[in-house]
Design a protein around this motif. Structure first.
Motif, PDB file in Angstrom:
ATOM      1  N   ALA A  94       0.851  -1.189   0.000  1.00 26.56           N
ATOM      2  CA  ALA A  94       0.000   0.000   0.000  1.00 26.56           C
ATOM      3  C   ALA A  94       0.880   1.231   0.000  1.00 26.56           C
ATOM      4  O   ALA A  94       1.801   1.343   0.826  1.00 26.56           O
ATOM      5  CB  ALA A  94      -0.928   0.020   1.206  1.00 26.56           C
ATOM      6  N   ASN A  95       0.620   2.140  -0.941  1.00 26.54           N
ATOM      7  CA  ASN A  95       1.331   3.411  -1.001  1.00 26.54           C
ATOM      8  C   ASN A  95       2.842   3.232  -0.997  1.00 26.54           C
ATOM      9  O   ASN A  95       3.571   3.966  -0.326  1.00 26.54           O
ATOM     10  CB  ASN A  95       0.894   4.317   0.157  1.00 26.54           C
ATOM     11  N   GLY A  96       3.327   2.229  -1.723  1.00 26.13           N
ATOM     12  CA  GLY A  96       4.761   2.020  -1.873  1.00 26.13           C
ATOM     13  C   GLY A  96       5.418   1.213  -0.781  1.00 26.13           C
ATOM     14  O   GLY A  96       6.610   0.942  -0.843  1.00 26.13           O
ATOM     15  N   LYS A  97       4.669   0.778   0.228  1.00 19.54           N
ATOM     16  CA  LYS A  97       5.235   0.015   1.338  1.00 19.54           C
ATOM     17  C   LYS A  97       4.677  -1.404   1.333  1.00 19.54           C
ATOM     18  O   LYS A  97       3.598  -1.662   0.810  1.00 19.54           O
ATOM     19  CB  LYS A  97       4.927   0.696   2.684  1.00 19.54           C
ATOM     20  N   LYS A  98       5.441  -2.314   1.955  1.00 20.46           N
ATOM     21  CA  LYS A  98       5.016  -3.712   2.047  1.00 20.46           C
ATOM     22  C   LYS A  98       4.745  -4.072   3.505  1.00 20.46           C
ATOM     23  O   LYS A  98       5.439  -3.586   4.416  1.00 20.46           O
ATOM     24  CB  LYS A  98       6.092  -4.633   1.456  1.00 20.46           C
ATOM     25  N   PHE A  99       3.758  -4.924   3.719  1.00 16.97           N
ATOM     26  CA  PHE A  99       3.343  -5.308   5.063  1.00 16.97           C
ATOM     27  C   PHE A  99       3.186  -6.826   5.124  1.00 16.97           C
ATOM     28  O   PHE A  99       2.551  -7.421   4.251  1.00 16.97           O
ATOM     29  CB  PHE A  99       2.006  -4.654   5.439  1.00 16.97           C
ATOM     30  N   ARG A 100       3.765  -7.425   6.152  1.00 11.95           N
ATOM     31  CA  ARG A 100       3.596  -8.861   6.336  1.00 11.95           C
ATOM     32  C   ARG A 100       2.151  -9.180   6.698  1.00 11.95           C
ATOM     33  O   ARG A 100       1.442  -8.353   7.271  1.00 11.95           O
ATOM     34  CB  ARG A 100       4.534  -9.379   7.442  1.00 11.95           C
ATOM     35  N   MET A 101       1.761 -10.391   6.385  1.00 12.15           N
ATOM     36  CA  MET A 101       0.394 -10.810   6.671  1.00 12.15           C
ATOM     37  C   MET A 101       0.146 -10.825   8.181  1.00 12.15           C
ATOM     38  O   MET A 101       1.017 -11.223   8.957  1.00 12.15           O
ATOM     39  CB  MET A 101       0.148 -12.213   6.113  1.00 12.15           C
ATOM     40  N   VAL A 102      -1.026 -10.393   8.575  1.00 11.30           N
ATOM     41  CA  VAL A 102      -1.423 -10.484   9.979  1.00 11.30           C
ATOM     42  C   VAL A 102      -1.643 -11.936  10.355  1.00 11.30           C
ATOM     43  O   VAL A 102      -1.325 -12.382  11.445  1.00 11.30           O
ATOM     44  CB  VAL A 102      -2.703  -9.661  10.220  1.00 11.30           C
ATOM     45  N   SER A 103      -2.191 -12.721   9.446  1.00 11.91           N
ATOM     46  CA  SER A 103      -2.485 -14.129   9.674  1.00 11.91           C
ATOM     47  C   SER A 103      -2.377 -14.856   8.349  1.00 11.91           C
ATOM     48  O   SER A 103      -2.565 -14.274   7.287  1.00 11.91           O
ATOM     49  CB  SER A 103      -3.888 -14.301  10.258  1.00 11.91           C
ATOM     50  N   GLN A 104      -2.039 -16.141   8.398  1.00 14.50           N
ATOM     51  CA  GLN A 104      -1.996 -16.933   7.176  1.00 14.50           C
ATOM     52  C   GLN A 104      -3.049 -18.033   7.219  1.00 14.50           C
ATOM     53  O   GLN A 104      -2.924 -19.078   6.610  1.00 14.50           O
ATOM     54  CB  GLN A 104      -0.595 -17.525   6.966  1.00 14.50           C
ATOM     55  N   ASP A 105      -4.109 -17.800   7.972  1.00 13.77           N
ATOM     56  CA  ASP A 105      -5.226 -18.732   8.048  1.00 13.77           C
ATOM     57  C   ASP A 105      -6.015 -18.671   6.741  1.00 13.77           C
ATOM     58  O   ASP A 105      -6.482 -17.612   6.337  1.00 13.77           O
ATOM     59  CB  ASP A 105      -6.129 -18.338   9.222  1.00 13.77           C
ATOM     60  N   THR A 106      -6.127 -19.784   6.065  1.00 18.60           N
ATOM     61  CA  THR A 106      -6.829 -19.817   4.781  1.00 18.60           C
ATOM     62  C   THR A 106      -8.179 -20.515   4.889  1.00 18.60           C
ATOM     63  O   THR A 106      -8.766 -20.875   3.884  1.00 18.60           O
ATOM     64  CB  THR A 106      -5.978 -20.538   3.720  1.00 18.60           C
ATOM     65  N   SER A 107      -8.652 -20.718   6.096  1.00 20.09           N
ATOM     66  CA  SER A 107      -9.930 -21.411   6.261  1.00 20.09           C
ATOM     67  C   SER A 107     -11.071 -20.525   5.780  1.00 20.09           C
ATOM     68  O   SER A 107     -10.932 -19.318   5.639  1.00 20.09           O
ATOM     69  CB  SER A 107     -10.151 -21.765   7.736  1.00 20.09           C
ATOM     70  N   GLN A 108     -12.220 -21.124   5.542  1.00 23.81           N
ATOM     71  CA  GLN A 108     -13.381 -20.397   5.064  1.00 23.81           C
ATOM     72  C   GLN A 108     -14.272 -19.931   6.207  1.00 23.81           C
ATOM     73  O   GLN A 108     -15.369 -19.447   5.970  1.00 23.81           O
ATOM     74  CB  GLN A 108     -14.172 -21.292   4.105  1.00 23.81           C
ATOM     75  N   GLU A 109     -13.814 -20.077   7.463  1.00 29.84           N
ATOM     76  CA  GLU A 109     -14.669 -19.742   8.587  1.00 29.84           C
ATOM     77  C   GLU A 109     -14.941 -18.252   8.684  1.00 29.84           C
ATOM     78  O   GLU A 109     -15.828 -17.826   9.401  1.00 29.84           O
ATOM     79  CB  GLU A 109     -14.035 -20.234   9.888  1.00 29.84           C
ATOM     80  N   ARG A 110     -14.151 -17.454   7.973  1.00 26.88           N
ATOM     81  CA  ARG A 110     -14.339 -16.017   8.077  1.00 26.88           C
ATOM     82  C   ARG A 110     -15.511 -15.519   7.261  1.00 26.88           C
ATOM     83  O   ARG A 110     -15.869 -14.358   7.315  1.00 26.88           O
ATOM     84  CB  ARG A 110     -13.057 -15.301   7.617  1.00 26.88           C
ATOM     85  N   PHE A 111     -16.097 -16.376   6.455  1.00 22.02           N
ATOM     86  CA  PHE A 111     -17.150 -15.942   5.566  1.00 22.02           C
ATOM     87  C   PHE A 111     -18.520 -16.386   6.054  1.00 22.02           C
ATOM     88  O   PHE A 111     -18.667 -17.430   6.671  1.00 22.02           O
ATOM     89  CB  PHE A 111     -16.900 -16.465   4.149  1.00 22.02           C
ATOM     90  N   THR A 112     -19.504 -15.588   5.740  1.00 22.93           N
ATOM     91  CA  THR A 112     -20.869 -15.876   6.165  1.00 22.93           C
ATOM     92  C   THR A 112     -21.455 -17.060   5.408  1.00 22.93           C
ATOM     93  O   THR A 112     -21.040 -17.378   4.302  1.00 22.93           O
ATOM     94  CB  THR A 112     -21.766 -14.644   5.949  1.00 22.93           C
ATOM     95  N   GLY A 113     -22.449 -17.687   5.995  1.00 22.84           N
ATOM     96  CA  GLY A 113     -23.109 -18.785   5.325  1.00 22.84           C
ATOM     97  C   GLY A 113     -24.263 -18.330   4.453  1.00 22.84           C
ATOM     98  O   GLY A 113     -24.896 -19.131   3.772  1.00 22.84           O
ATOM     99  N   LYS A 114     -24.572 -17.031   4.463  1.00 24.81           N
ATOM    100  CA  LYS A 114     -25.702 -16.539   3.675  1.00 24.81           C
ATOM    101  C   LYS A 114     -25.427 -16.653   2.177  1.00 24.81           C
ATOM    102  O   LYS A 114     -26.312 -16.930   1.388  1.00 24.81           O
ATOM    103  CB  LYS A 114     -25.999 -15.076   4.030  1.00 24.81           C
TER     104      LYS A 114
END
Length: 558
Positions: A94-114
């Protein structure tokens, strides 16, 4: 003597330390010491050098023997802590800078079931200025890789403007995202080149110029559109942001030709046209995100969103604590603190009516190092939106003086697009590359009066000798002043201290005379060493004198 060669600790050449030409010559010279009186001055000098080296070598070898230093085991050496470089798709830019991932969890639990989980990547087709930075920051907090205006193919690669590569891809007929990194969410495809002293601002947005190609070439992607609460809010925010407004006006954008965008109505027409076109292309497949709506990040399925209500994705990330925290409310104060930009949100309620006794804008016309920071703290403490050296509209900040210079060049009102502030505590700006300073309170009083004939002036001042001393001890301020060809500052040959003192005294008197000649302005004068300074400000503006207190006190005592 200890024989290091026999123990194979060091190679033979290292024992002799130096078998250079100097040591060989030394050996022959010592053999001829009996005829030393016949040596030339050069030979004699070389002999002395050789003796010094010889004695030093003997002392060094004996110290090794006495200390019994033979070798150091490799595992005894401290090892640096190495963190693996993130793989593509596991860092954000973002804006010329790089940021490490906060988390590398790739599960689908973050998404709604709707609705079904989104297909990656998620691409935002919203315009610049619709809150895409905030929304991208939210996704990064949730553990996703995000690109905002800048991309990088590898962690160790330098970040570049995504839009520039996308423009090249479109011309070459390649996929629009070719060589633009691997990301879960592309929060802003476009980029802005702010105006400066050599060129006008420019803006390029692939989501406008190449929206159809983006959708056709990426059938597996999910698409969102960041919007503001109304087109008028977006347009007025652009009008208040000098570098964005300049870029929109000077760019040939589909739906907004060069020269258009100077009015709120023209910007609203462009905004509506883009939104309607994206709606027509995607229909129900489009997820609309109102970035002004706090519930967009906290309600399950709000506006077609698919972020699940979960503490690590919503409560924490909705507070915007990741990346660089910035206040994006309509009213805030901003100052250049010791560690960079400092912002404070201004709230409006019954206990904080924010009314002034004197007209606004309130403009500080004193010199730097004359209590401008104290003035900022005073008004900010009283709940008034105040700028100090830095100004801002929304996310991006810039120097107030740079904004004023741009407006002078364009023939605009001086404070146009510089932010929504009631008080301007320091309006000058420095050019670090040229080592100069711009002082509108000296050079452009006439323009301030032309555009703001009822503005209230605040003149903070101190003992002239103390001011000169402070200037000489404050970084490179003295040099900047002397390099800038400032009206009234005779910086040629002669006593520099006397020249600075005369300039300071003359400026104070000039401000007083100016207000006398143009009585539509009110002038509030504050002597920094006056114990009644807080009372004077309270009587003038209605802000409690308890808010007054000198900042950088050490400098005032110099």
């Amino acid at each position: 003597m200890l024989d290091l060669r026999r123990q194979n600790r060091y190679p033979p050449r290292e024992v002799h330390m130096s078998t250079t030409r100097t040591s060989v010559t030394c050996h022959h010279m010592i053999q001829k010491i009996s005829i030393i009186m016949q040596l030339s001055s050069t030979q004699f000098s070389r002999m002395k050098k050789c003796l010094v080296i010889g004695f030093a070598s003997i002392i060094f070898l004996r110290s090794i023997e006495n200390l019994k230093i033979f070798s150091v085991k490799p595992d005894a050496l401290p090892k640096p802590i190495q963190q693996p470089m993130p793989a593509p798709g596991f860092f954000s830019t973002a804006n010329g800078k790089k940021f490490r991932m906060v988390s590398q969890d790739t599960s689908q639990e973050r998404f709604t079931g709707k609705i079904a989980p989104p297909k990656m990547p998620v691409v935002n087709l919203g315009l610049i200025g619709t809150g895409s930075y905030v929304y991208g920051r939210y996704w990064h907090c949730g553990g996703y890789s995000v690109s905002h205006q800048t991309c990088a193919n590898k962690w160790w690669h330098e970040a570049f403007k995504c839009g520039e590569q996308m423009k090249s891809n479109a011309i070459a007929g390649r996929n629009i995202f070719d060589q633009c990194g691997l990301y879960d969410f592309r929060s802003q495809l476009g980029y802005v080149l702010p105006s400066n002293n050599t060129h006008d601002g420019q803006i390029f947005m692939p989501q406008v110029e190449n929206s159809l190609d983006i959708i056709i070439q990426n059938p597996e992607a999910s698409f969102v559109l960041t919007v503001r609460s109304s087109p008028e809010i977006w347009a007025r925010n652009i009008m208040r942001n000098y570098f964005l407004l300049d870029a929109y006006i000077n760019s040939d954008i589909k739906g907004l030709p060069v020269g258009k965008g100077r009015t709120v109505e023209e910007l609203i027409d462009f905004y509506n046209g883009h939104s309607q076109f994206i709606y027509a292309l995607l229909g129900e497949k489009l997820t609309v995100i109102n970035t002004d709506d706090e519930d967009s990040a906290n309600e399950d399925g709000k506006n077609g969103g698919y972020v699940k209500r979960k503490p690590d994705m919503n409560s924490a990330c909705g507070e915007g604590h990741v990346w660089k925290e910035k206040i994006v409310t309509e009213l805030f104060s901003i100052s250049s603190g010791k560690r960079g930009e400092v912002r404070t949100a201004i709230t409006v309620d019954a206990n904080n009516p924010r009314s002034f006794k004197l007209p606004t804008p309130v403009i500080s016309v004193g010199m730097p190092k004359s209590g401008t920071t104290s003035l900022f703290n005073y008004f900010n403490c009283g709940g008034h939106a105040t700028s100090h050296y830095l100004c801002a509209n929304g996310i991006r900040s810039f120097k107030c003086g740079d904004c004023i210079q741009r407006n002078i060049r364009k023939g605009n009102p001086l404070l146009r697009g510089c932010g929504k502030f009631e008080v301007w505590a320091e309006i000058n700006s420095s050019n670090l590359s040229k080592k100069t300073i711009f002082l509108p309170q000296v050079e452009n009083l006439d323009l301030i009066h032309r555009y703001y004939p009822n503005a209230t002036f605040v003149l903070t001042y101190r003992n002239p000798e103390d001011w000169v001393e402070s200037v000489q001890n404050w970084h490179a301020l003295k040099g900047f002043l002397l390099n800038s060809n400032i009206t009234g500052l005779h910086s040629g040959s002669g006593d520099v201290r006397l020249a600075l003192r005369s300039f300071y005294v003359t400026h104070i008197e000039r401000i007083r005379q100016f207000v006398h000649d143009y009585p539509s302005h009110k002038l509030v004068q504050v002597n920094l060493i006056d114990n009644n300074a807080g009372k004077i400000l309270q009587d003038s503006f209605g802000v409690s004198e308890a808010c007054w207190g000198q900042s950088n006190k050490g400098d005032y005592k110099k």
